[in-house]
Design a protein around this motif. Structure first.
Motif, mmCIF file in Angstrom:
data_model
loop_
_atom_site.group_PDB
_atom_site.id
_atom_site.type_symbol
_atom_site.label_atom_id
_atom_site.label_comp_id
_atom_site.label_asym_id
_atom_site.label_seq_id
_atom_site.Cartn_x
_atom_site.Cartn_y
_atom_site.Cartn_z
ATOM 1 N N MET A 1 1.559 -22.974 37.833
ATOM 2 C CA MET A 1 1.365 -22.782 36.379
ATOM 3 C C MET A 1 2.097 -23.891 35.616
ATOM 4 N N ASN A 2 1.352 -24.540 34.703
ATOM 5 C CA ASN A 2 1.986 -25.514 33.812
ATOM 6 C C ASN A 2 2.937 -24.741 32.896
ATOM 7 N N ASP A 3 4.183 -25.205 32.762
ATOM 8 C CA ASP A 3 5.169 -24.417 32.025
ATOM 9 C C ASP A 3 5.300 -24.787 30.562
ATOM 10 N N ARG A 4 4.635 -25.890 30.183
ATOM 11 C CA ARG A 4 4.763 -26.332 28.808
ATOM 12 C C ARG A 4 3.763 -25.576 27.921
ATOM 13 N N VAL A 5 4.202 -25.232 26.705
ATOM 14 C CA VAL A 5 3.297 -24.514 25.799
ATOM 15 C C VAL A 5 2.509 -25.565 25.019
ATOM 16 N N ARG A 6 1.247 -25.759 25.400
ATOM 17 C CA ARG A 6 0.444 -26.840 24.818
ATOM 18 C C ARG A 6 -0.683 -26.331 23.942
ATOM 19 N N LYS A 7 -1.012 -25.037 24.092
ATOM 20 C CA LYS A 7 -2.205 -24.516 23.407
ATOM 21 C C LYS A 7 -1.842 -23.360 22.490
ATOM 22 N N GLN A 105 -15.893 -14.454 18.892
ATOM 23 C CA GLN A 105 -15.672 -13.054 19.249
ATOM 24 C C GLN A 105 -16.913 -12.321 18.745
ATOM 25 N N LYS A 106 -17.730 -11.856 19.665
ATOM 26 C CA LYS A 106 -19.042 -11.345 19.240
ATOM 27 C C LYS A 106 -18.969 -9.996 18.542
ATOM 28 N N GLU A 107 -17.963 -9.195 18.889
ATOM 29 C CA GLU A 107 -17.804 -7.893 18.226
ATOM 30 C C GLU A 107 -16.356 -7.751 17.791
ATOM 31 N N PRO A 108 -16.099 -7.132 16.643
ATOM 32 C CA PRO A 108 -14.708 -6.986 16.190
ATOM 33 C C PRO A 108 -14.013 -5.840 16.923
ATOM 34 N N LEU A 109 -13.629 -6.088 18.166
ATOM 35 C CA LEU A 109 -13.067 -5.006 18.988
ATOM 36 C C LEU A 109 -11.544 -4.954 18.945
ATOM 37 N N GLY A 110 -10.922 -5.829 18.164
ATOM 38 C CA GLY A 110 -9.459 -5.769 18.034
ATOM 39 C C GLY A 110 -8.789 -7.088 18.359
ATOM 40 N N LEU A 111 -7.495 -7.167 17.987
ATOM 41 C CA LEU A 111 -6.731 -8.406 18.164
ATOM 42 C C LEU A 111 -6.580 -8.775 19.650
ATOM 43 N N GLY A 112 -6.364 -7.761 20.495
ATOM 44 C CA GLY A 112 -6.222 -8.024 21.935
ATOM 45 C C GLY A 112 -7.507 -8.623 22.492
ATOM 46 N N HIS A 113 -8.627 -8.089 22.050
ATOM 47 C CA HIS A 113 -9.930 -8.595 22.484
ATOM 48 C C HIS A 113 -10.150 -10.017 21.978
ATOM 49 N N ALA A 114 -9.724 -10.296 20.747
ATOM 50 C CA ALA A 114 -9.868 -11.649 20.189
ATOM 51 C C ALA A 114 -9.097 -12.657 21.047
ATOM 52 N N VAL A 115 -7.869 -12.301 21.405
ATOM 53 C CA VAL A 115 -7.052 -13.210 22.229
ATOM 54 C C VAL A 115 -7.707 -13.389 23.605
ATOM 55 N N LEU A 116 -8.247 -12.304 24.141
ATOM 56 C CA LEU A 116 -8.908 -12.373 25.451
ATOM 57 C C LEU A 116 -10.102 -13.332 25.433
ATOM 58 N N CYS A 117 -10.761 -13.449 24.293
ATOM 59 C CA CYS A 117 -11.909 -14.374 24.170
ATOM 60 C C CYS A 117 -11.490 -15.819 24.462
ATOM 61 N N ALA A 118 -10.183 -16.131 24.339
ATOM 62 C CA ALA A 118 -9.708 -17.503 24.554
ATOM 63 C C ALA A 118 -9.274 -17.745 26.004
ATOM 64 N N LYS A 119 -9.463 -16.745 26.868
ATOM 65 C CA LYS A 119 -8.942 -16.840 28.254
ATOM 66 C C LYS A 119 -9.394 -18.130 28.964
ATOM 67 N N GLU A 120 -10.689 -18.411 28.942
ATOM 68 C CA GLU A 120 -11.187 -19.589 29.679
ATOM 69 C C GLU A 120 -10.629 -20.884 29.086
ATOM 70 N N LEU A 121 -10.530 -20.946 27.769
ATOM 71 C CA LEU A 121 -10.046 -22.179 27.140
ATOM 72 C C LEU A 121 -8.548 -22.386 27.372
ATOM 73 N N VAL A 122 -7.807 -21.310 27.538
ATOM 74 C CA VAL A 122 -6.363 -21.443 27.775
ATOM 75 C C VAL A 122 -6.086 -21.741 29.244
ATOM 76 N N GLY A 123 -6.745 -21.009 30.143
ATOM 77 C CA GLY A 123 -6.492 -21.206 31.575
ATOM 78 C C GLY A 123 -5.159 -20.612 31.988
ATOM 79 N N ASN A 124 -4.632 -21.118 33.103
ATOM 80 C CA ASN A 124 -3.433 -20.513 33.691
ATOM 81 C C ASN A 124 -2.151 -21.203 33.205
ATOM 82 N N GLU A 125 -1.882 -21.099 31.924
ATOM 83 C CA GLU A 125 -0.649 -21.692 31.392
ATOM 84 C C GLU A 125 -0.162 -20.864 30.204
ATOM 85 N N PRO A 126 1.143 -20.942 29.914
ATOM 86 C CA PRO A 126 1.637 -20.185 28.758
ATOM 87 C C PRO A 126 1.011 -20.729 27.477
#
Ligand code: G1P
Length: 291
Positions: A1-7, A105-126
């Motif tokens: 895991m890259n440890d630097r917060v870049r995103k 975010q195709k449906e307004p399912l909540g803040l947690g869901h909104a953050v989850l929508c970014a999973k692929e763009l963030v990848g495995n880093e903080p």
């Protein structure tokens, strides 16, 4: 895991109902605080904190944000022709200030869901999360302060503020205790989203800045709807707390809730007073009004 917060992830898919009718057509993130859309304050804070990649989670009717951080060819050409070089620099500056990607975010399912929508763009880093409604005036920037804590403590960090009384029910609230060595740091043992005052585990409210480890994405995938029937980021972080350390951090600075009419008015007055071009004139005007 890259440890630097870049995103940094900016959840911006919400409807902005607290600001109707202004937000019927205009995304609430595009409402101007003095002369800049509120999301630009968050993006500038992220860049000043060392973030290299901005990820904005949008929704239907939110494309004005994409246009804002893009080149406006017609505008720039007109400003150039008219010799308006300072304004041209402002327009170009917004388009080039950061690398920005968008995910819907195709449906307004909540803040947690909104953050989850970014999973692929963030990848495995903080990564950081910035809620654009929370405008924070701080030097060093709030997110920079938090990244420093993340690097020192090796655990996720949530911005916190003391909120007394009924108002606590509008926030995620931490359980735990202050760190004996650093009173700004709160060692979390639990958290609850929008509790009733009598159920609030403390007066430490989560404010819209987070530095999180990527494990939270997998946990958000398993998070069931919570408060308000929405998939809550607080619930995902609560699950993370079972596996990793999570800290609250009382940032140095002043926070404005610019998603709320009164909060936006407060921010407008304070940011306007700081402007060198008209701060003094505005101060004199306010004095005249109240006398
Ligand atoms: C969100 C979070 C909440 C946090 C708040 C800070 O709530 O769910 O935990 O305390 O932002 O502004 P919202 O304001 O979107 O209802």
């Amino acid at each position: 895991m890259n440890d630097r917060v870049r995103k940094a992830v900016f959840p911006a898919g919400g409807l902005g109902t607290r600001f109707l009718p202004a937000t019927k057509v205009i995304p609430k993130e595009m409402l101007a605080l003095v002369d800049k859309p509120i999301i630009q304050y968050g993006v500038e804070e992220a860049i000043a904190s060392g973030i290299e990649h901005i990820i904005i989670v949008t929704g239907r009717g939110k494309s004005a944000m994409e246009d804002h951080f893009d080149v406006s060819f017609e505008l720039d050409a007109t400003l150039e022709r008219r010799g308006k070089h300072e304004l041209l620099a402002v327009s170009r500056g917004v388009a080039t200030m950061a690398r920005v990607n968008y995910v819907r975010q195709k449906e307004p399912l909540g803040l947690g869901h909104a953050v989850l929508c970014a999973k692929e763009l963030v990848g495995n880093e903080p990564f950081a999360v910035i809620l654009p409604d929370d405008v924070i005036d701080a030097d060093p920037p709030c997110l920079k302060q938090m990244i420093d804590v993340f690097e020192e403590k090796h655990g996720s960090v949530l911005a916190t503020m003391t909120i007394d009384g009924q108002a606590i029910s509008a926030y995620g609230v931490l359980a735990g205790s202050p760190d004996p060595d650093n009173p700004r740091i709160y060692n979390c043992t639990g958290m609850v989203e929008k509790p009733k005052l009598q159920d609030a585990p403390s007066n430490q409210a989560i404010i819209g800045r987070y530095v999180l480890t990527p494990r939270v994405f997998e946990l958000l995938e398993q998070t069931k709807p919570g408060a308000g029937g929405e998939i809550q980021l607080t619930d995902g972080i609560k699950a993370l707390l079972k596996e990793e350390k999570v800290f609250g951090y009382t940032f140095e600075g002043k926070r404005f809730d610019a998603g709320d009419k009164f909060g936006m008015l407060q921010a407008t007055v304070e940011y306007a007073l700081k402007r060198p071009e008209f701060g003094d004139k505005f101060r004199a005007y306010l004095k005249e009004l109240v006398c």
